[in-house]
Motif scaffolding. Structure first.
Motif, short mmCIF file in Angstrom:
data_model
loop_
_atom_site.label_atom_id
_atom_site.label_comp_id
_atom_site.label_asym_id
_atom_site.label_seq_id
_atom_site.Cartn_x
_atom_site.Cartn_y
_atom_site.Cartn_z
N ASP A 25 0.92 -1.19 -0.08
CA ASP A 25 -0.07 -0.04 0.08
C ASP A 25 0.84 1.12 -0.16
O ASP A 25 1.48 1.58 0.98
N GLN A 26 0.98 1.81 -1.26
CA GLN A 26 1.91 3.00 -1.26
C GLN A 26 1.66 4.38 -1.04
O GLN A 26 1.85 5.39 -1.23
N ARG A 27 0.13 4.35 -0.68
CA ARG A 27 -0.57 5.55 -0.53
C ARG A 27 0.10 6.42 0.65
O ARG A 27 0.29 5.72 1.69
N ALA A 28 0.41 7.59 0.37
CA ALA A 28 0.68 8.37 1.61
C ALA A 28 -0.29 8.58 2.71
O ALA A 28 -1.60 8.46 2.64
N ALA A 29 0.28 8.82 4.04
CA ALA A 29 -0.56 8.83 5.26
C ALA A 29 -1.60 10.15 5.04
O ALA A 29 -2.85 9.86 5.38
N GLN A 30 -1.26 11.06 4.56
CA GLN A 30 -2.22 12.23 4.26
C GLN A 30 -3.65 11.80 3.37
O GLN A 30 -4.60 12.63 3.54
N GLN A 31 -3.13 10.73 2.63
CA GLN A 31 -4.32 10.55 1.64
C GLN A 31 -5.33 9.57 2.23
O GLN A 31 -6.50 9.24 1.52
N LEU A 32 -5.21 9.04 3.51
CA LEU A 32 -6.01 7.96 4.01
C LEU A 32 -7.02 8.52 4.72
O LEU A 32 -6.79 9.58 5.51
N SER A 33 -8.14 7.99 4.88
CA SER A 33 -8.97 8.28 5.82
C SER A 33 -8.79 7.98 7.18
O SER A 33 -7.84 7.06 7.28
N GLU A 34 -9.42 8.30 8.56
CA GLU A 34 -8.94 8.09 9.62
C GLU A 34 -9.12 6.60 9.87
O GLU A 34 -8.24 5.61 10.46
N GLU A 35 -10.34 5.94 9.34
CA GLU A 35 -10.40 4.41 9.45
C GLU A 35 -9.39 3.70 8.68
O GLU A 35 -9.07 2.66 9.39
#
Length: 543
Positions: free
Chosen positions: A218-228
């Motif tokens: 999962d290469q998505r940046a932390a800022q791109q993810l929802s809290e869940e």
């Protein structure tokens, strides 16, 4: 004189203290009553006296009745008995209201638990087989299932089915994202019958590196993810790092991902709770001139701003590049601000003591602790990443499994298998410096949520016992780390006792050193430097 001796002797024979020795609740009314007072005097002051005083006067009046004062004394006795009867009626009325309120609370709790089980069963019935979902759908359902498992008082069969579905989804997700040939998943019915996870989940459990690659894919940046999504990825990351069989390359990448996700999530939780984000150390240089020219006295600054000023001053002093005069000025400012914070926290504790006492009298604290025969598997949680309600539920949750018996605290210390019988909260908001074992005044607000939760629990259930565990990373000798962990646990206990309404009997400590690492590494690791707290009353034998 003879009459006075006769009255004294009669009172001693009946086990009643002389009138002059009665407790002076009646003194609040201005004066003591005596047998020669008028009926009107008895009526005016009776409601300001304790019930035991009223009964004492009744006994003395009865003992001293004779043919001359019979009419007067009986009138006084009727007045006192009328007051006692009114008090009993009022007490019975309050008890009836309390019973009615308690019954309503129990009905509400039962309705909530029933509703939780209905929701979970409906969720299980509508769940599609894991093999029909793609990787994105599996990630979403894993996070949703973990939320369902956090609900209170789920039935044993419902919780078991949720755990099995969670294991199947994790195994299927690992297979798909690892580009391994898809295997046929077992049906829910067969899985429940066998009570074992699917083959894919078993393989994933046997190969920690595959699980690590699953998280890292999962290469998505932390800022791109929802809290869940961020919480779900953090949980998978921590689960992968618990194994000591992950190779060095994957472990280092996992630790870096863990730091990024953890920082982002904690910043969001803090922002949602206080409206402010965590400042980075390099930002404190921006306040250098403002702090050096600070003339505003500490007592005129609001507590959150004062804590922030202390933190900035402390970071600026640690950063260097200061002259001797500047350093001296900042140190004096830091000492004054800390002294003011210490005073404010003590005053706040005194105010909370009165508020808690009032809430207990009015039965306004609704904390229900599950019975001993109820068990619930729950993972430990990080304090900085949890909301207040979840922290309370974690600390009053039942045991994770059934125990053969209850144990003394010495037996608990000597039996490692008992340590994880109760769920814990990792208090990771206190940043101990290198070789430090004390809590600074500006960090007390990081303990306030925890202290407030424990205050409410022990106000409602005074006999509850909480264990504060100290842990360190693997840097240094084992003996030194053991002592340091004990000192840090004692520091948290001292802070909770000094600034919150908690009694010493409710808190005990133990130091584990580096025995229970969350991340298996010999390098410095923030996840391992922690203090944990758990309620251990269900494990301890009663005296």
């Amino acid at each position: 004189m003879n009459n006075k001796l006769r009255v004294l002797a009669m009172g001693l024979l009946l086990g009643v203290a002389p009138m002059a020795a009665l407790p002076a609740n009646s003194a609040q009314a201005g004066e003591h009553l005596n047998l020669e007072r008028s009926v009107e005097s008895f009526r005016q002051h009776a409601n300001q006296m304790k019930s035991r005083e009223l009964r004492a006067y009744i006994r003395q009046l009865k003992a001293n009745i004779n043919s001359e004062n019979r009419r007067d004394y009986r009138a006084k006795i009727r007045v006192l008995r009328s007051e006692l009867k009114a008090r009993r009626a009022s007490k019975n009325q309050r008890a009836a209201k309390k019973t009615k309120r308690t019954g309503a609370e129990q009905k509400l709790a039962q309705a909530t638990n029933t509703n939780n089980n209905k929701v979970a069963r409906r969720y299980l019935r509508k769940a599609r087989p894991s093999g029909e979902l793609n990787a994105r759908q599996l990630r979403a359902r894993i996070a949703k299932t973990q939320q369902m498992l956090d609900m209170q008082d789920l039935r044993k069969g419902v919780r078991r089915d949720l755990n099995l579905m969670l294991q199947r989804d994790r195994g299927e997700y690992t297979v798909k994202t690892g580009k391994v040939q898809q295997q046929q998943p077992e049906t829910a019915k067969a899985t429940r019958k066998k009570g074992t996870p699917t083959q894919a989940a078993t393989q994933a459990g046997q190969d920690p590196n595959r699980e690590a690659q699953d998280v890292l894919s999962d290469q998505r940046a932390a800022q791109q993810l929802s809290e869940e999504q961020l919480r779900a990825r953090l949980q998978r990351n921590r689960r992968a790092l618990r194994s000591n069989r992950v190779d060095t390359r994957n472990a280092n990448r996992l630790r870096e991902r863990l730091r990024q996700d953890r920082t982002e999530l904690r910043s969001r939780v803090r922002a949602s709770r206080t409206g402010t984000k965590v400042e980075q150390p390099q930002q404190n240089q921006n306040y250098r001139n403002a702090l050096l020219g600070q003339t505003r006295p500490a007592h005129s600054v609001r507590t959150p701003n004062l804590s922030l000023r202390v933190q900035r001053t402390r970071n600026l002093l640690a950063g260097g590049n200061l002259t001797a005069a500047e350093r001296n000025r900042l140190q004096n400012l830091l000492e004054r601000d800390r002294r003011e914070l210490r005073t404010r926290w003590r005053h706040r504790r005194d105010r909370r003591r009165g508020d808690l006492a009032g809430r207990v009298r009015n039965n306004d604290i609704n904390i229900v602790i599950s019975p001993w025969n109820h068990y619930e598997p729950r993972e430990d949680i990080a304090f900085a990443e949890a909301e207040d309600g979840y922290i309370e539920r974690q600390l009053v949750a039942p045991a994770r499994r059934q125990l053969k018996r209850r144990y003394t605290f010495d037996e608990y210390r000597r039996t490692p298998q008992l340590r994880d019988a109760m769920p814990a909260v990792d208090v990771d908001t206190i940043n101990f410096g290198f070789n430090e074992s004390f809590v600074r005044e500006e960090e007390i607000d990081q303990l306030e949520r925890l202290g407030a939760v424990i205050e409410r629990i022990v106000a409602k259930h005074p006999d509850e016992v909480f264990l504060i565990e100290g842990h360190t990373d693997a840097v240094g000798s084992g003996e030194y780390n053991l002592g340091l962990s004990q000192q840090r646990a004692e520091a948290i206990r001292s802070a909770l006792l000094e600034y919150f309404v908690i009694e010493p009997r409710n808190l005990t400590t133990i130091g584990y050193g580096e025995q229970y690492l969350k991340v298996y590494t010999e390098e410095p690791e923030e996840e391992n430097r922690r203090v944990s707290i758990r309620r251990i009353t269900p494990v301890l034998a009663t005296n």
